[in-house]
Design a protein around this motif. Structure first.
Motif, PDB file in Angstrom:
ATOM      1  N   ALA A  89     -19.875 -34.294  24.244  1.00  0.00           N
ATOM      2  CA  ALA A  89     -19.298 -33.542  23.128  1.00  0.00           C
ATOM      3  C   ALA A  89     -19.463 -32.039  23.331  1.00  0.00           C
ATOM      4  CB  ALA A  89     -19.938 -33.963  21.815  1.00  0.00           C
ATOM      5  N   THR A  90     -18.415 -31.315  22.970  1.00  0.00           N
ATOM      6  CA  THR A  90     -18.440 -29.858  22.984  1.00  0.00           C
ATOM      7  C   THR A  90     -19.593 -29.359  22.121  1.00  0.00           C
ATOM      8  OG1 THR A  90     -16.045 -29.951  23.089  1.00  0.00           O
ATOM      9  CG2 THR A  90     -17.004 -27.827  22.554  1.00  0.00           C
ATOM     10  N   GLY A 136     -22.812 -29.449  22.959  1.00  0.00           N
ATOM     11  CA  GLY A 136     -24.082 -29.923  23.528  1.00  0.00           C
ATOM     12  C   GLY A 136     -24.314 -29.304  24.897  1.00  0.00           C
ATOM     13  N   PRO A 137     -25.543 -29.425  25.411  1.00  0.00           N
ATOM     14  CA  PRO A 137     -25.864 -28.768  26.688  1.00  0.00           C
ATOM     15  C   PRO A 137     -25.124 -29.332  27.903  1.00  0.00           C
ATOM     16  CG  PRO A 137     -27.734 -30.067  25.880  1.00  0.00           C
ATOM     17  CD  PRO A 137     -26.726 -30.020  24.767  1.00  0.00           C
ATOM     18  N   TYR A 138     -24.633 -30.562  27.839  1.00  0.00           N
ATOM     19  CA  TYR A 138     -23.920 -31.111  29.007  1.00  0.00           C
ATOM     20  C   TYR A 138     -22.408 -30.909  28.903  1.00  0.00           C
ATOM     21  CZ  TYR A 138     -28.217 -34.012  29.269  1.00  0.00           C
ATOM     22  OH  TYR A 138     -29.499 -34.473  29.289  1.00  0.00           O
ATOM     23  N   LEU A 163     -26.879 -42.990  31.956  1.00  0.00           N
ATOM     24  CA  LEU A 163     -27.451 -42.000  31.042  1.00  0.00           C
ATOM     25  C   LEU A 163     -27.534 -42.497  29.605  1.00  0.00           C
ATOM     26  CD1 LEU A 163     -28.287 -38.965  31.518  1.00  0.00           C
ATOM     27  CD2 LEU A 163     -26.081 -38.355  30.517  1.00  0.00           C
ATOM     28  N   PHE A 179     -20.186 -40.100  26.475  1.00  0.00           N
ATOM     29  CA  PHE A 179     -21.639 -40.308  26.423  1.00  0.00           C
ATOM     30  C   PHE A 179     -22.099 -40.652  25.008  1.00  0.00           C
ATOM     31  CE2 PHE A 179     -25.808 -38.112  25.630  1.00  0.00           C
ATOM     32  CZ  PHE A 179     -26.610 -39.062  26.247  1.00  0.00           C
ATOM     33  N   GLU A 180     -21.673 -39.868  24.036  1.00  0.00           N
ATOM     34  CA  GLU A 180     -22.111 -40.086  22.664  1.00  0.00           C
ATOM     35  C   GLU A 180     -21.649 -41.453  22.150  1.00  0.00           C
ATOM     36  OE1 GLU A 180     -21.212 -37.209  23.895  1.00  0.00           O
ATOM     37  OE2 GLU A 180     -22.614 -35.702  23.156  1.00  0.00           O
ATOM     38  N   LEU A 219     -27.477 -47.820  20.902  1.00  0.00           N
ATOM     39  CA  LEU A 219     -28.589 -47.613  19.962  1.00  0.00           C
ATOM     40  C   LEU A 219     -28.397 -48.355  18.654  1.00  0.00           C
ATOM     41  CD1 LEU A 219     -29.356 -43.859  20.678  1.00  0.00           C
ATOM     42  CD2 LEU A 219     -30.692 -45.867  21.384  1.00  0.00           C
ATOM     43  N   LEU A 260     -33.840 -41.818  26.434  1.00  0.00           N
ATOM     44  CA  LEU A 260     -32.531 -41.494  25.860  1.00  0.00           C
ATOM     45  C   LEU A 260     -32.672 -40.751  24.531  1.00  0.00           C
ATOM     46  CD1 LEU A 260     -29.422 -41.773  25.623  1.00  0.00           C
ATOM     47  CD2 LEU A 260     -29.775 -44.093  24.784  1.00  0.00           C
ATOM     48  N   LEU A 261     -33.696 -41.126  23.753  1.00  0.00           N
ATOM     49  CA  LEU A 261     -33.849 -40.526  22.422  1.00  0.00           C
ATOM     50  C   LEU A 261     -34.259 -39.060  22.502  1.00  0.00           C
ATOM     51  CD1 LEU A 261     -35.532 -43.425  20.471  1.00  0.00           C
ATOM     52  CD2 LEU A 261     -33.116 -42.945  20.828  1.00  0.00           C
ATOM     53  N   ASP A 280     -32.949 -37.080  24.751  1.00  0.00           N
ATOM     54  CA  ASP A 280     -31.888 -36.375  25.467  1.00  0.00           C
ATOM     55  C   ASP A 280     -31.351 -35.231  24.605  1.00  0.00           C
ATOM     56  OD1 ASP A 280     -29.824 -36.872  27.916  1.00  0.00           O
ATOM     57  OD2 ASP A 280     -28.844 -35.989  26.162  1.00  0.00           O
ATOM     58  N   PRO A 281     -31.298 -34.015  25.160  1.00  0.00           N
ATOM     59  CA  PRO A 281     -30.867 -32.869  24.344  1.00  0.00           C
ATOM     60  C   PRO A 281     -29.404 -32.943  23.922  1.00  0.00           C
ATOM     61  CG  PRO A 281     -31.133 -32.235  26.655  1.00  0.00           C
ATOM     62  CD  PRO A 281     -31.674 -33.630  26.537  1.00  0.00           C
ATOM     63  N   GLN A 282     -28.570 -33.597  24.737  1.00  0.00           N
ATOM     64  CA  GLN A 282     -27.155 -33.713  24.367  1.00  0.00           C
ATOM     65  C   GLN A 282     -26.993 -34.631  23.161  1.00  0.00           C
ATOM     66  OE1 GLN A 282     -24.345 -32.286  25.746  1.00  0.00           O
ATOM     67  NE2 GLN A 282     -22.894 -33.430  24.490  1.00  0.00           N
ATOM     68  N   LEU A 283     -27.751 -35.711  23.145  1.00  0.00           N
ATOM     69  CA  LEU A 283     -27.603 -36.692  22.067  1.00  0.00           C
ATOM     70  C   LEU A 283     -28.067 -36.099  20.740  1.00  0.00           C
ATOM     71  CD1 LEU A 283     -26.581 -39.585  21.880  1.00  0.00           C
ATOM     72  CD2 LEU A 283     -28.945 -40.363  22.058  1.00  0.00           C
ATOM     73  N   ARG A 284     -29.188 -35.372  20.787  1.00  0.00           N
ATOM     74  CA  ARG A 284     -29.651 -34.678  19.583  1.00  0.00           C
ATOM     75  C   ARG A 284     -28.720 -33.528  19.243  1.00  0.00           C
ATOM     76  NH1 ARG A 284     -33.784 -36.545  16.075  1.00  0.00           N
ATOM     77  NH2 ARG A 284     -35.157 -37.835  17.340  1.00  0.00           N
ATOM     78  N   GLY A 285     -28.322 -32.787  20.285  1.00  0.00           N
ATOM     79  CA  GLY A 285     -27.517 -31.581  20.061  1.00  0.00           C
ATOM     80  C   GLY A 285     -26.163 -31.865  19.440  1.00  0.00           C
ATOM     81  N   SER A 286     -25.591 -33.015  19.780  1.00  0.00           N
ATOM     82  CA  SER A 286     -24.259 -33.317  19.246  1.00  0.00           C
ATOM     83  C   SER A 286     -24.345 -33.998  17.888  1.00  0.00           C
ATOM     84  CB  SER A 286     -23.485 -34.181  20.240  1.00  0.00           C
ATOM     85  OG  SER A 286     -24.175 -35.385  20.476  1.00  0.00           O
ATOM     86  N   VAL A 309     -25.332 -36.957  17.023  1.00  0.00           N
ATOM     87  CA  VAL A 309     -25.114 -38.400  16.931  1.00  0.00           C
ATOM     88  C   VAL A 309     -26.403 -39.106  16.521  1.00  0.00           C
ATOM     89  CG1 VAL A 309     -24.572 -40.458  18.307  1.00  0.00           C
ATOM     90  CG2 VAL A 309     -23.147 -38.428  18.483  1.00  0.00           C
ATOM     91  N   LEU A 310     -27.523 -38.575  16.971  1.00  0.00           N
ATOM     92  CA  LEU A 310     -28.829 -39.137  16.606  1.00  0.00           C
ATOM     93  C   LEU A 310     -29.504 -38.130  15.677  1.00  0.00           C
ATOM     94  CD1 LEU A 310     -30.748 -41.531  17.443  1.00  0.00           C
ATOM     95  CD2 LEU A 310     -31.804 -39.903  19.010  1.00  0.00           C
TER      96      LEU A 310
END
Lengths: 410, 410
Positions: free
Chosen positions: A137-138, A140-142, A155, A210-211, A218, B330-331, B333-339, B341-342
């Motif tokens: 997602a736009t 986020g860091p990746y 991942l 990814f999300e 999850l 996975l929990l 992960d900076p992208q998952l938190r950053g976007s 979703v979690l």
């Protein structure tokens, strides 16, 4: 007169919707496959080298027509356009004026350089729904990092779930996250088209692989981690060693007995009625807490008879059970043939001789709108001339814009 | 003033759509989860014993609120109705008049006996879209047979694909076919709602689990069987032994190098530039024919350095690669938190104290319609009184029709 004019009511729920698809390989083509089967006019815009899947998707019978390409691209039309050339941009601009949906999996910078951002397209066509299937997602860091199915599987926890069961990370034996997120994208596109009915305008949607894959994993496997830091993860009913097709005397069987009624019927069926009052198994909650024991009882029982014997006995006791299919035996399944999902396609080749191939059809039924006649996947650029003519280009312009040899990329 | 009135534009693409959901466990709830997150008003109609998933979905913190139930039912409202009772039927009839969509996974006979067939509901409300998620398509020999995820995995080739890789049949470590077909159903429902915009009337749609799962498997794995009887099945790029997360000196990594440019960059990155001209690896077609050798080269190379070293080196060479996550890593992960979703959900419990839980959010973005504020999954019957009041029932009728104790089934 075309088949759809003869049966106007069976043009599919998405008849009248035009989709421009610049994607390749699996995730985008899966999204637009669904839309095409539901009657949308999906125009597959292929780069000069063609969709990579034409070559990557298994050994083809004809150049550029790999089996996987065939199955993911039926019911679409193909036009070859070099979006980096002035001619390609010109045609793309006209197409965008006529379209309801634009789908890509380009990164923002590529969309920008090709003039294909939501802002650019909606300036010409405010009703367009602009779908970007991204890796991450736009924001986020990746964001902007390249994403491919196996990378996302590793991942997002898909491979980790296999490690919980098998002791080592493995991939699901599918292009799982591409395939799955393609379906998610088709759904999001239709939701946005419905939103357009209310708001009158299109919008940009982003479907990040990814999300979506991580959320898929999850919501099944957060388990106790939902409530407490360090809590157990992984649904115990799925991660337990005996959650698998069960060996019978001559093959494998799959059995499901989750409700109290089913569990009691199962104990009767296997001749162990005393287990009906065993405190480990008397309720949903008890069987969940003792899931290893419960599944071990099932495993031991199934080993005693053949698959056909068990299917018959379990059916008599109203316990859901079915035999296990190999990939080859699946093709002989009477339900799969009977419901028309698997069919023998017959087509004439260029020498006028009939060739057959196994084809797949849309599995869902729509009582009113139906689904349109199925068409084979397009050859590279097959519909270029036809599409250019629909856009109003005369013969000279068509030669200038779309004179690509249909076999060039095959 | 509610949050959605403050931000009228962020009510989701499906704002204004009402969905009646009589399903439980995973497949139906997954379908309506997506619709709810996109702004539909999803009314979860629970039987007197409640959705089985309240108890089957892992150890709960509060009775009837298992983790899996929480994650599959957020953003919905719950009303308890005994559809076999006159009171239940009365309320259901009124609800059906107000709804855009009705979703069930009942078999035809049950729908008939409850007065919930498409014919019955469309007589009251011609615009209703009536979705049945079935095990097996109507008309085939298994129609009406019970279907559960593991049975469908075993029968549809999902377990067989694992056998191709692992040597023995295994299930995917998810409620894969339920989860997947739920997404398929959400898509089919939205397609039918779009069809309704054109035709003016609703329709009955059927989404069969087995056919959808088999089509999912086969469009990836028909391979040479597409062309010839007895032909090889199984995508060789997926079924090859080294198609897996690759061991590094300190963990695992996932690498993808499918195009010619990526493959050449990969050979440079691992210090084997001579392989760029190796005839086995010079083109997509060559690497496909020699996929075992190609993947074996990757496996051998990755063992030589740590994951972080390879990620850095491969990134420098523009070769897509990412580390492998365990479920727990996975929990973090900076992208998952950053976007987003979690997220950590904070809520007040009945004693007014704050409790936190890990929650999930819809992964997709909609630039115009947005998504509505997220709400926790409902307690059993939590919104019964509110829904009855909306239907115009006064206090006495509400007591008569919906006086169920919200904790009865928990």
């Amino acid at each position: 007169m075309s088949a759809s004019e003869l049966r106007p009511e069976k043009r599919g729920p998405l008849a009248g919707i035009r989709v421009l698809d610049t994607t390749g390989v699996v995730v985008g083509p899966m999204a637009t496959l669904i839309l095409a089967e539901q009657g949308a006019d999906v125009i597959k815009i292929e780069p000069p080298e063609g969709d990579l899947m034409r070559r990557l998707g298994g050994r083809p019978r004809k150049p550029g027509m790999s089996p996987k390409f065939l199955h993911f691209n039926r019911n679409k039309r193909s036009i070859a356009l070099d979006l980096k050339s002035p001619e390609g941009r010109e045609v793309m601009g006209r197409l965008a004026e006529t379209a309801d949906v634009f789908v890509s999996n380009m990164r923002p910078r590529a969309l920008q350089s090709l003039g294909l951002t939501f802002e650019a397209l909606s300036a010409k066509n405010p009703r367009i729904v602009h779908c970007t299937i991204s890796g991450f997602a736009t924001g986020g860091p990746y964001a902007g990092a390249p994403a491919y199915d196996t990378i996302i599987q590793g991942l997002s926890g898909v491979a980790a779930c296999h490690a919980e069961v098998l002791g080592e990370p493995r991939f699901a034996p599918f292009v799982l996250t591409d395939h799955l997120v393609g379906i998610v994208a088709a759904q999001a596109i239709c939701a946005a088209l419905l939103g357009r009915e209310r708001t009158g305008v299109g919008e940009a949607i982003e479907v990040p692989m990814f999300e979506n894959a991580a959320a898929f994993v999850l919501c099944e496997h957060l388990d106790q981690r939902t409530f407490e830091a360090g809590g157990h993860m992984g649904d115990p009913r799925i991660m337990t060693p005996d959650a698998r097709p069960l060996k019978t005397r001559d093959g494998y069987i799959c059995v499901s007995a989750n409700t109290d009624v089913q569990a009691r019927a199962f104990f009767d069926a296997i001749g162990r009625p005393e287990l009906k009052t065993d405190p480990r198994f008397v309720s949903v909650t008890a069987r969940l807490a003792n899931v290893r024991d419960y599944f071990a009882v099932r495993t031991a029982a199934m080993a005693e008879r053949t698959t056909a014997e068990w299917v018959e006995i379990l059916r008599r006791h109203d316990v859901p059970a079915m035999p296990y299919h190999t990939l080859h035996s699946l093709l002989d399944d009477p339900q799969l043939r009977g419901s028309g999902v698997l069919t023998d396609e017959v087509q004439k080749n260029q020498d006028g001789q009939e060739e057959t191939m196994l084809g797949l059809r849309h599995p869902n039924r729509y009582s009113g709108t139906g689904v349109p006649e199925s068409r084979l996947a397009p050859r590279f650029g097959e519909h270029g001339d036809e599409i250019l003519a629909e856009l109003g280009y005369g013969p000279d312009d068509r030669r200038r814009l779309g004179g690509r040899d249909a076999d060039a990329a095959e």
